[in-house]
Scaffold this motif. Structure first.
Motif, short mmCIF file in Angstrom:
data_model
loop_
_atom_site.label_atom_id
_atom_site.label_comp_id
_atom_site.label_asym_id
_atom_site.label_seq_id
_atom_site.Cartn_x
_atom_site.Cartn_y
_atom_site.Cartn_z
N MET A 1 0.84 -1.19 0.00
CA MET A 1 0.00 0.00 0.00
C MET A 1 0.88 1.25 0.00
O MET A 1 2.01 1.23 0.49
N LEU A 2 0.37 2.38 -0.53
CA LEU A 2 1.11 3.62 -0.56
C LEU A 2 1.29 4.15 0.85
O LEU A 2 0.42 4.02 1.71
N GLY A 3 2.46 4.74 1.10
CA GLY A 3 2.71 5.31 2.41
C GLY A 3 1.86 6.54 2.64
O GLY A 3 1.45 7.21 1.70
N ARG A 4 1.58 6.86 3.90
CA ARG A 4 0.75 8.01 4.23
C ARG A 4 1.57 9.29 4.10
O ARG A 4 2.69 9.39 4.59
N SER A 5 1.04 10.30 3.43
CA SER A 5 1.71 11.59 3.29
C SER A 5 1.53 12.39 4.56
O SER A 5 0.47 12.37 5.19
N VAL A 6 2.58 13.12 4.92
CA VAL A 6 2.50 13.91 6.15
C VAL A 6 1.76 15.23 5.92
O VAL A 6 0.98 15.68 6.72
N LEU A 7 2.02 15.85 4.77
CA LEU A 7 1.46 17.16 4.50
C LEU A 7 0.29 17.08 3.53
O LEU A 7 0.32 16.27 2.60
N ARG A 8 -0.75 17.86 3.79
CA ARG A 8 -1.84 17.99 2.83
C ARG A 8 -1.39 18.93 1.72
O ARG A 8 -0.79 19.99 1.99
N ARG A 9 -1.62 18.59 0.50
CA ARG A 9 -1.12 19.37 -0.63
C ARG A 9 -2.16 20.25 -1.28
O ARG A 9 -1.85 21.02 -2.17
N LEU A 10 -3.42 20.04 -0.87
CA LEU A 10 -4.50 20.81 -1.49
C LEU A 10 -5.24 21.61 -0.43
O LEU A 10 -5.29 21.23 0.75
N SER A 11 -5.84 22.68 -0.87
CA SER A 11 -6.74 23.47 -0.02
C SER A 11 -8.02 23.68 -0.82
O SER A 11 -8.07 23.44 -2.03
N ALA A 12 -9.05 24.13 -0.17
CA ALA A 12 -10.31 24.38 -0.87
C ALA A 12 -10.13 25.39 -1.99
O ALA A 12 -10.70 25.26 -3.08
N VAL A 13 -9.27 26.40 -1.73
CA VAL A 13 -9.02 27.41 -2.78
C VAL A 13 -8.25 26.78 -3.93
O VAL A 13 -8.56 27.02 -5.11
N ALA A 14 -7.24 25.97 -3.59
CA ALA A 14 -6.44 25.33 -4.64
C ALA A 14 -7.30 24.42 -5.50
O ALA A 14 -7.15 24.37 -6.73
N VAL A 15 -8.20 23.71 -4.87
CA VAL A 15 -9.09 22.81 -5.62
C VAL A 15 -9.92 23.61 -6.62
O VAL A 15 -10.10 23.22 -7.78
N GLY B 1 -5.62 16.65 -15.38
CA GLY B 1 -4.59 15.85 -14.72
C GLY B 1 -5.00 15.46 -13.32
O GLY B 1 -6.15 15.68 -12.90
N TYR B 2 -4.04 14.87 -12.57
CA TYR B 2 -4.27 14.41 -11.21
C TYR B 2 -3.49 15.30 -10.24
O TYR B 2 -2.29 15.57 -10.44
N TYR B 3 -4.12 15.71 -9.16
CA TYR B 3 -3.48 16.57 -8.17
C TYR B 3 -3.58 15.89 -6.82
O TYR B 3 -4.68 15.65 -6.30
N CYS B 4 -2.43 15.55 -6.26
CA CYS B 4 -2.39 14.74 -5.04
C CYS B 4 -2.71 15.57 -3.80
O CYS B 4 -2.22 16.70 -3.63
N ASP B 5 -3.53 14.97 -2.93
CA ASP B 5 -3.85 15.58 -1.64
C ASP B 5 -3.16 14.84 -0.50
O ASP B 5 -3.13 15.32 0.62
N GLY B 6 -2.66 13.64 -0.80
CA GLY B 6 -2.07 12.80 0.23
C GLY B 6 -2.94 11.62 0.57
O GLY B 6 -4.15 11.61 0.32
N ASP B 7 -2.32 10.60 1.17
CA ASP B 7 -3.03 9.37 1.56
C ASP B 7 -3.68 8.68 0.36
O ASP B 7 -4.64 7.92 0.53
N GLY B 8 -3.17 8.95 -0.85
CA GLY B 8 -3.72 8.31 -2.04
C GLY B 8 -4.91 9.04 -2.62
O GLY B 8 -5.49 8.57 -3.60
N LEU B 9 -5.30 10.17 -2.04
CA LEU B 9 -6.44 10.92 -2.54
C LEU B 9 -5.97 11.93 -3.61
O LEU B 9 -5.02 12.68 -3.38
N TYR B 10 -6.67 11.93 -4.74
CA TYR B 10 -6.32 12.82 -5.84
C TYR B 10 -7.57 13.56 -6.33
O TYR B 10 -8.68 13.00 -6.32
N LEU B 11 -7.32 14.80 -6.75
CA LEU B 11 -8.33 15.54 -7.49
C LEU B 11 -8.06 15.30 -8.97
O LEU B 11 -6.96 15.56 -9.45
N GLN B 12 -9.05 14.81 -9.68
CA GLN B 12 -8.89 14.57 -11.12
C GLN B 12 -9.64 15.66 -11.88
O GLN B 12 -10.83 15.87 -11.65
#
Length: 405
Positions: free
Chosen positions: A1-15, A22-33
């Motif tokens: 399984m993918l390792g857990r990311s420490v930092l969140r990479r997305l914010s509501a504004v960024a989204v 493309g795919y934008y990683c938020d961490g923990d395997g969660l992506y915005l497509q």
């Protein structure tokens, strides 16, 4: 399984600002497509058993960033337990689809049950009565309710108002509700069916046996039966109705057996009335010996009747049971018509030496002892003829009025 990311990479504004496909990683395997058309959705990427998988978590228009992270957390917990989220979700969807396909209301199940079982019932009238009792008592309370949701409180709501005042009817309603619910469970229309439901309902209601002790049919004392016959013969009523009621008393038959009697069942030469099995409560053919007075009533009726029914109403149809009840009431008696069978039985027990088996056979009562029934198959017809002749003599202890009315 993918390792857990420490930092969140997305914010509501960024989204909201992401436009390029493309795919934008938020961490923990969660992506915005972000698709080429500009639509945005959430995706969970994970590995399980050495395989990489991608699972859609829904559109951004439906799930916010916070909600997507919560869904991601829920599915990653499943991965910790070794459960594939995609397979689990697909199984749940299929289960829901099957549950929806199997969903039935109680009324739908009752009607389907009746349709499938009607051929095994003894006649159309019974099939109609079966569904009519549910239509009258159960359907208004939970007929439109999902059969899986019908519970103990629903059943008691139907039974409690009629349990003490209409005990026999209530007992039949209970049996029919149970038949529908048990059948629905067997067909997977009813889920989570509680096998102890009926034990609990039985404990919640007074026993039928206790209620029946105080709810016998009101019967005429046999010492009064001769005067009842005399008053009946002089009453103001149609000769068909009066003749039918006297015939009921003379034969100790049930009201329905006489109301539905047809000429093909009568053998004048043998002085015998043969009621077919389909018209009997016991579902067994019953032969009734006819006394001289009973024959006289039939001969008088033969001149009035021009159809198959022996005792037709003025409209040419069978009398209702209420027609006899009203006639008895007009004679100022509070007896029930069915109670005249008790009158006959009390008289035969206390005033004659005929064996119990002969008296019970005259009422078409079925032997409850299976061993006795297996060896004793005679209907004691000739002995019953003597009994019914004696009964006719007893009830005619007054002068008869002209049967031609």
């Amino acid at each position: 399984m993918l390792g857990r990311s420490v930092l969140r990479r997305l914010s509501a504004v960024a989204v909201s600002m992401k436009k390029e496909p493309g795919y934008y990683c938020d961490g923990d395997g969660l992506y915005l497509q972000v698709s080429k058309s500009g639509s945005k959705s959430w995706v969970l990427r994970y590995r399980l058993n050495g395989k990489s998988r991608e699972m859609g978590l829904g559109s951004l228009t439906v799930f916010s960033l916070a909600e997507a992270r919560e869904r991601c957390r829920m599915y990653r917990q499943m991965l910790v337990d070794g459960v594939d989220p995609i397979s689990s979700r697909q199984a749940a969807r299929e289960q829901n689809i099957q549950a929806t396909a199997n969903r039935r209301t109680f009324a739908e199940c009752a009607l389907e049950y009746q349709r499938l079982h009607a051929d095994g019932w003894k006649n159309v009238k019974h099939a109609n009565q079966w569904i009519n009792t549910l239509t009258m008592y159960a359907f208004p309370v939970f007929g439109k309710k999902d059969v899986s949701l019908v519970n103990k409180a629903d059943v008691l709501k139907v039974l409690e108002p009629i349990w003490a005042v209409k005990t026999e009817t209530a007992s039949r309603v209970r049996q029919r509700i149970r038949a529908v619910l048990d059948w629905s469970a067997a067909r997977d229309y009813r889920v989570n069916h509680d096998p102890h439901l009926w034990e609990q309902i039985n404990r919640a209601l007074p026993s039928v046996k206790a209620l029946k002790k105080t709810s016998h049919f009101a019967s005429c004392p046999y010492a009064q039966i001769a005067s009842v016959i005399q008053n009946l013969q002089t009453a103001t009523a149609s000769p068909q109705l009066k003749g039918a009621l006297e015939f009921i008393i003379l034969t100790a038959a049930r009201s329905g057996e006489v109301r539905g009697a047809v000429w093909a069942e009568i053998d004048f030469a043998m002085k015998r009335w043969t009621i077919p099995a389909e018209r009997m409560k016991s579902a067994r053919e019953h032969r009734v010996p006819l006394s001289t007075r009973a024959i006289a009533i039939l001969e008088a009726q033969k001149e009035r009747s021009n159809g198959d029914l022996i005792f037709p109403s003025d409209k040419g149809k069978a009398f209702s049971d209420m027609a006899f009840t009203m006639l008895v009431r007009r004679l100022n008696y509070d007896f029930t018509v069915h109670g005249f069978r008790s009158t006959f039985r009390d008289w035969s027990a206390e005033q004659t030496a005929f064996p119990r088996e002969v008296c019970e056979a005259a009422l078409a009562h079925v032997t409850k002892d299976a061993t006795e029934a297996a060896y004793f198959r005679s209907d004691l017809f000739e002995k019953r003829r003597q009994l019914m002749d004696a009964w006719a003599t007893y009830v005619q202890a007054v002068s008869l009025v002209d049967t031609e009315d």
